[in-house]
Enzyme design. Structure first.
Site, PDB file in Angstrom:
ATOM      1  N   CYS A   2       0.827  -1.213   0.000  1.00  0.00           N
ATOM      2  CA  CYS A   2       0.000   0.000   0.000  1.00  0.00           C
ATOM      3  C   CYS A   2       0.861   1.264   0.000  1.00  0.00           C
ATOM      4  O   CYS A   2       1.965   1.277   0.536  1.00  0.00           O
ATOM      5  CB  CYS A   2      -0.869   0.049   1.237  1.00  0.00           C
ATOM      6  SG  CYS A   2      -1.863  -1.399   1.499  1.00  0.00           S
ATOM      7  N   ARG A  27       4.782   0.076  -6.172  1.00  0.00           N
ATOM      8  CA  ARG A  27       4.806  -0.721  -4.945  1.00  0.00           C
ATOM      9  C   ARG A  27       3.886  -1.927  -5.036  1.00  0.00           C
ATOM     10  O   ARG A  27       3.989  -2.847  -4.233  1.00  0.00           O
ATOM     11  CB  ARG A  27       4.398   0.141  -3.752  1.00  0.00           C
ATOM     12  CG  ARG A  27       5.391   1.246  -3.437  1.00  0.00           C
ATOM     13  CD  ARG A  27       4.815   2.220  -2.443  1.00  0.00           C
ATOM     14  NE  ARG A  27       4.637   1.645  -1.136  1.00  0.00           N
ATOM     15  CZ  ARG A  27       5.429   1.891  -0.085  1.00  0.00           C
ATOM     16  NH1 ARG A  27       6.438   2.698  -0.220  1.00  0.00           N
ATOM     17  NH2 ARG A  27       5.192   1.338   1.087  1.00  0.00           N
ATOM     18  N   TRP A  73      -3.121  -2.635  -1.267  1.00  0.00           N
ATOM     19  CA  TRP A  73      -2.744  -4.023  -1.586  1.00  0.00           C
ATOM     20  C   TRP A  73      -3.456  -4.855  -0.524  1.00  0.00           C
ATOM     21  O   TRP A  73      -3.124  -4.771   0.658  1.00  0.00           O
ATOM     22  CB  TRP A  73      -1.229  -4.176  -1.492  1.00  0.00           C
ATOM     23  CG  TRP A  73      -0.692  -5.503  -1.934  1.00  0.00           C
ATOM     24  CD1 TRP A  73      -0.347  -5.876  -3.194  1.00  0.00           C
ATOM     25  CD2 TRP A  73      -0.409  -6.635  -1.090  1.00  0.00           C
ATOM     26  NE1 TRP A  73       0.122  -7.168  -3.187  1.00  0.00           N
ATOM     27  CE2 TRP A  73       0.090  -7.660  -1.923  1.00  0.00           C
ATOM     28  CE3 TRP A  73      -0.545  -6.896   0.268  1.00  0.00           C
ATOM     29  CZ2 TRP A  73       0.470  -8.913  -1.438  1.00  0.00           C
ATOM     30  CZ3 TRP A  73      -0.181  -8.145   0.753  1.00  0.00           C
ATOM     31  CH2 TRP A  73       0.329  -9.130  -0.105  1.00  0.00           C
ATOM     32  N   ASN A  99      -1.589   1.972   5.897  1.00  0.00           N
ATOM     33  CA  ASN A  99      -0.718   0.862   5.474  1.00  0.00           C
ATOM     34  C   ASN A  99      -0.416   0.046   6.721  1.00  0.00           C
ATOM     35  O   ASN A  99      -0.115   0.629   7.772  1.00  0.00           O
ATOM     36  CB  ASN A  99       0.620   1.380   4.927  1.00  0.00           C
ATOM     37  CG  ASN A  99       0.468   2.139   3.635  1.00  0.00           C
ATOM     38  OD1 ASN A  99      -0.619   2.205   3.078  1.00  0.00           O
ATOM     39  ND2 ASN A  99       1.563   2.711   3.164  1.00  0.00           N
ATOM     40  N   GLY A 100      -0.417  -1.274   6.604  1.00  0.00           N
ATOM     41  CA  GLY A 100      -0.104  -2.110   7.756  1.00  0.00           C
ATOM     42  C   GLY A 100      -1.265  -3.026   8.084  1.00  0.00           C
ATOM     43  O   GLY A 100      -2.196  -3.183   7.287  1.00  0.00           O
ATOM     44  N   GLU A 485      17.314 -17.541  -8.529  1.00  0.00           N
ATOM     45  CA  GLU A 485      16.923 -16.177  -8.894  1.00  0.00           C
ATOM     46  C   GLU A 485      16.303 -16.144 -10.294  1.00  0.00           C
ATOM     47  O   GLU A 485      15.315 -15.447 -10.528  1.00  0.00           O
ATOM     48  CB  GLU A 485      18.159 -15.265  -8.795  1.00  0.00           C
ATOM     49  CG  GLU A 485      17.966 -13.828  -9.228  1.00  0.00           C
ATOM     50  CD  GLU A 485      16.894 -13.063  -8.455  1.00  0.00           C
ATOM     51  OE1 GLU A 485      16.354 -13.573  -7.473  1.00  0.00           O
ATOM     52  OE2 GLU A 485      16.560 -11.942  -8.887  1.00  0.00           O
ATOM     53  N   LYS A 489      12.559 -14.837 -11.045  1.00  0.00           N
ATOM     54  CA  LYS A 489      12.286 -13.736 -11.997  1.00  0.00           C
ATOM     55  C   LYS A 489      11.211 -14.164 -12.979  1.00  0.00           C
ATOM     56  O   LYS A 489      10.293 -13.423 -13.265  1.00  0.00           O
ATOM     57  CB  LYS A 489      13.532 -13.382 -12.801  1.00  0.00           C
ATOM     58  CG  LYS A 489      14.559 -12.406 -12.335  1.00  0.00           C
ATOM     59  CD  LYS A 489      14.186 -11.111 -11.782  1.00  0.00           C
ATOM     60  CE  LYS A 489      13.505 -11.161 -10.471  1.00  0.00           C
ATOM     61  NZ  LYS A 489      14.219 -10.827  -9.282  1.00  0.00           N
ATOM     62  N   GLU A 492       7.609 -14.635 -11.260  1.00  0.00           N
ATOM     63  CA  GLU A 492       6.907 -13.455 -10.738  1.00  0.00           C
ATOM     64  C   GLU A 492       6.389 -12.525 -11.833  1.00  0.00           C
ATOM     65  O   GLU A 492       5.366 -11.891 -11.643  1.00  0.00           O
ATOM     66  CB  GLU A 492       7.730 -12.705  -9.688  1.00  0.00           C
ATOM     67  CG  GLU A 492       8.951 -11.998 -10.170  1.00  0.00           C
ATOM     68  CD  GLU A 492       9.679 -11.251  -9.044  1.00  0.00           C
ATOM     69  OE1 GLU A 492       9.059 -10.856  -8.061  1.00  0.00           O
ATOM     70  OE2 GLU A 492      10.901 -11.077  -9.176  1.00  0.00           O
ATOM     71  N   HIS A 508      17.118 -36.267  -7.892  1.00  0.00           N
ATOM     72  CA  HIS A 508      16.393 -36.723  -6.696  1.00  0.00           C
ATOM     73  C   HIS A 508      14.923 -36.330  -6.745  1.00  0.00           C
ATOM     74  O   HIS A 508      14.257 -36.323  -5.717  1.00  0.00           O
ATOM     75  CB  HIS A 508      17.061 -36.166  -5.442  1.00  0.00           C
ATOM     76  CG  HIS A 508      18.466 -36.642  -5.279  1.00  0.00           C
ATOM     77  ND1 HIS A 508      18.781 -37.919  -4.888  1.00  0.00           N
ATOM     78  CD2 HIS A 508      19.648 -36.016  -5.503  1.00  0.00           C
ATOM     79  CE1 HIS A 508      20.099 -38.064  -4.860  1.00  0.00           C
ATOM     80  NE2 HIS A 508      20.650 -36.903  -5.240  1.00  0.00           N
ATOM     81  N   LYS A 607       6.189  -4.238  -4.289  1.00  0.00           N
ATOM     82  CA  LYS A 607       7.624  -3.971  -4.347  1.00  0.00           C
ATOM     83  C   LYS A 607       8.247  -4.109  -2.962  1.00  0.00           C
ATOM     84  O   LYS A 607       9.326  -4.651  -2.805  1.00  0.00           O
ATOM     85  CB  LYS A 607       7.867  -2.565  -4.901  1.00  0.00           C
ATOM     86  CG  LYS A 607       9.329  -2.174  -5.006  1.00  0.00           C
ATOM     87  CD  LYS A 607      10.049  -3.019  -6.032  1.00  0.00           C
ATOM     88  CE  LYS A 607      11.532  -2.747  -6.102  1.00  0.00           C
ATOM     89  NZ  LYS A 607      12.245  -3.859  -6.773  1.00  0.00           N
TER      90      LYS A 607
HETATM   91  O1  M6R Z   1      13.156  -4.884  -0.408  1.00  0.00           O
HETATM   92  P1  M6R Z   1      13.651  -6.264  -0.128  1.00  0.00           P
HETATM   93  O2  M6R Z   1      14.930  -6.560  -0.802  1.00  0.00           O
HETATM   94  O3  M6R Z   1      13.716  -6.565   1.342  1.00  0.00           O
HETATM   95  O4  M6R Z   1      12.548  -7.218  -0.743  1.00  0.00           O
HETATM   96  C1  M6R Z   1      12.624  -8.601  -0.596  1.00  0.00           C
HETATM   97  C2  M6R Z   1      11.666  -9.292  -1.539  1.00  0.00           C
HETATM   98  O5  M6R Z   1      10.348  -8.924  -1.283  1.00  0.00           O
HETATM   99  C3  M6R Z   1      12.005  -8.988  -3.009  1.00  0.00           C
HETATM  100  O6  M6R Z   1      13.317  -9.325  -3.322  1.00  0.00           O
HETATM  101  C4  M6R Z   1      11.061  -9.766  -3.946  1.00  0.00           C
HETATM  102  O7  M6R Z   1      11.294 -11.136  -3.850  1.00  0.00           O
HETATM  103  C5  M6R Z   1      11.220  -9.261  -5.380  1.00  0.00           C
HETATM  104  N1  M6R Z   1       9.941  -9.077  -5.979  1.00  0.00           N
HETATM  105  C6  M6R Z   1      11.983 -10.189  -6.237  1.00  0.00           C
HETATM  106  O8  M6R Z   1      12.104  -9.749  -7.540  1.00  0.00           O
END
Ligand code: M6R
Length: 612
Positions: A2, A27, A73, A99-100, A485, A489, A492, A508, A607
């Site tokens: 949010c 965000r 959000w 937010n929260g 990673e 990527k 997501e 395995h 984000k």
């Molecule tokens: O801001 P941060 O690095 O703490 O965020 C951690 C994760 O939320 C962040 O890396 C998330 O996995 C990304 N969307 C990955 O691309």
């Protein structure tokens, strides 16, 4: 997650709020809304994009000089018009954006219903507006500010809130506990936001609120105090952020811009820290704690998502270069299992945003138990950066795309530099090899540029895999985290199911998935595991899996075995994640674009994940 924006001044508040909400879109959100004080409260809100909100505001010709806005959000209650913020009190005079998460909202709501209040939404936020009004109208005070303070003391959970009351048409109240909030100080105008992006266009002077603090904001003025009513004098910070850095600069998406920024962001991260004359590393932020780090009983790394992946690379680096045992933890798991950490131990947290709730909680837990807490953060002045004992900024510049790219490479660069510095001090890294690594780090921006020159061929390759239902990513040693990673990527932003695995682990279980429909991305460094990796590739080929290899030009055996090949300039194996990850970012990007996905704001993602 949010976002909050607020404005009070001579500009048209609805323009400032809409623009600010657009800046907060990165965000992640599902609905948006705003409240303007015009004698009464004008409220516009609904499910969907800020663009829809803007159309509604324009069609109603809504203007004003003071208002608050929000991107939601969803946590409590599905994304729909009713659950969107702002939420109103029963009389319609008080509006709240939040937010929260309010953890005791169920009990508070039950009590407020018994007191005769009617609720319209399923959100936890609505109780804030109703509770303040209940105290204000029927409680122990008829002073609005006191009613707000009393309400906040009854609330358990996290919040960043902005509140307006049409009885006080010249004020915005804000308060913070757990969710970031800052004030922007303009010329006879004030701004409020959950991060600096909506503010930077108007002013660089900001005040960061801390937990337990609130502010009463009027046109051109503000008063910060604790929720116990103790007035505070706050430091005014100068924002380093520039407006250019948060715009797309001609790229179709922030993600692509950020991938292409990596030669510069890596160079920025290295700048002033690599001493090529005497082959040492200068990390000003760690000078005072270096002895504690070098002599730590244990080094634990905690982070989430992509930052956790960079932490895994860090584990390999620290063990290889500094011969230090390292554990890497998901921040959320670390926090909730009463971790064995204390004096003499070091917790290193990694976070792009510096606001991730799980990472923050892990950090506070370790600090409370007496550990030294270090941070690797990108956002200057973020909560984690402020609360750690010491740390190193990644200096990657603002990362707006939800999928983290340049933050990952900058984090790995910082971890490499720390591992080299610690290795040198512990005497585990000989001078010649340290010199070689430092020289090679300095060459990396140029090598990243070389990889980006393959953009067109990766784009072409992406066309062939756009509709693959699954992907497997395999890596070994330093490149196992890169496999994780790469898979993250892809899933997501393209919503394709993808798994990252240590290559040897494939047999395995995941090998059962391999058939002629399965693309297998092999991240192959040319280290002592290359022969083993070749065997893994043969195992995939025997089952007709389609190999996309990312490795050195000289790795001819892997090249010949692969259906597709992306070449990486040679480097030291321990530095190779900084190169191998780049084509994986591009491949995911182009597949997602081909599938028509919203690359910068993927569904359901935020984000910065500011709830636990
Ligand atoms: O801001 P941060 O690095 O703490 O965020 C951690 C994760 O939320 C962040 O890396 C998330 O996995 C990304 N969307 C990955 O691309």
């Amino acid at each position: 997650m949010c976002g909050i924006v607020g404005y009070i001044g001579d500009k048209n508040a609805s323009d400032v709020l809409i623009k600010g909400l657009k800046r907060l879109e990165y965000r992640g959100y599902d609905s948006a809304g705003l409240a303007l004080i015009n004698g009464h409260l004008d409220i516009v809100k609904g499910k969907g994009k800020v663009l829809n909100l803007e159309k509604q505001v324009n069609s109603q010709k809504l203007t004003g000089k003071i208002g608050i806005g929000h991107t939601r959000w969803a946590t409590h209650g599905e994304p729909n018009d009713v659950n969107s913020h702002p939420h109103l009190s029963q009389s319609g005079k008080i509006a709240v954006v939040h937010n929260g998460i309010i953890e005791n909202y169920g009990a508070l709501k039950k009590k407020l219903i018994e007191q005769g209040r009617t609720f319209h939404s399923e959100t936890d936020t609505e109780i804030i507006a109703q509770l303040i009004e209940e105290i204000y109208e029927n409680g122990s005070t008829h002073e609005f500010e006191k009613a707000l303070q009393f309400a906040l003391k009854q609330i358990v959970g996290t919040y960043g809130i902005a509140v307006v009351n049409s009885d006080e048409p010249d004020k915005i109240y804000v308060a913070k506990k757990g969710s970031p909030l800052l004030l922007g100080i303009g010329e006879n105008e004030m701004f409020i936001a959950s991060d600096a992006s909506p503010i930077v266009e108007y002013t660089k002077k900001v005040i960061y609120l801390e937990d337990g603090e609130m502010a009463v904001v009027t046109k051109g003025n503000y008063e910060v105090k604790t929720i116990d009513d103790v007035t505070l004098t706050k430091e005014i910070h100068e924002l380093a952020l520039s407006l250019d850095a948060i715009e797309k600069a001609g790229y179709p998406h922030f993600m692509l811009k950020e991938i292409f920024e990596q030669p510069n962001s890596v160079a920025d991260c290295l700048r002033g820290r690599l001493r090529l004359d005497n082959h040492t590393i200068q990390l000003g932020g760690l000078v005072d704690v270096m002895d504690q780090l070098v002599n730590a009983k244990r080094l634990v790394i905690a982070a989430c998502g992509t930052s956790w992946h960079s932490g895994l690379v860090g584990e390999y680096l620290f063990e290889y270069l500094a011969k230090m045992p390292v554990e890497v933890e998901y921040a959320s798991e670390f926090r909730y299992r009463d971790p064995l950490i204390g004096e003499g131990d070091v917790l290193l947290v990694i976070s792009q945003s510096g606001e991730t709730a799980d990472t923050l909680a892990a950090m506070r837990e370790a600090k409370a138990k007496g550990a030294l807490v270090l941070g690797v953060c990108n956002v200057v002045g973020s909560t984690i950066a402020r609360e750690t004992d010491a740390g190193v900024y990644t200096h990657a510049g603002p990362e707006i795309g939800v999928a983290s790219t340049k933050a990952f490479t900058a984090q790995v660069v910082v971890l490499t530099m720390i591992a080299i510095a610690v290795g040198q001090q512990r005497g585990t890294l000989d001078d010649a090899y340290a010199a070689k690594l430092i020289e090679e780090l300095n060459r990396l921006p140029g090598k990243i540029k070389q990889i980006l020159e393959q953009n067109e061929s990766i784009k072409e390759m992406a066309k062939l895999f756009t509709y693959a239902p699954n992907f497997l990513y395999l890596g070994r040693t330093f490149n196992f985290p890169v496999a994780l990673e790469g898979a993250l990527k892809l899933k997501e932003i393209s919503y394709i199911h993808a798994e990252g695995y240590p290559a040897a682990e494939m047999k395995h279980g995941p090998i059962a998935l391999i058939d002629a429909m399965m693309p297998v991305v092999v991240v192959a460094a040319t280290d002592h595991t290359n022969d083993k990796m070749i065997s893994n590739i043969e195992e995939v080929k025997a089952r007709k899996g389609r190999i996309i290899a990312v490795t050195n030009e000289e790795n001819t055996e892997v090249k010949e075995l692969s259906e597709f090949f992306i070449s990486i300039p040679s480097t030291e194996d321990c530095l190779s994640p900084l190169l191998t990850v780049i084509p994986l970012q591009l491949l995911s990007y182009y597949i997602a674009v081909n599938r028509g996905c919203h690359v910068d704001q993927p569904r359901n993602l935020a984000k910065s994940v500011t709830v636990e």
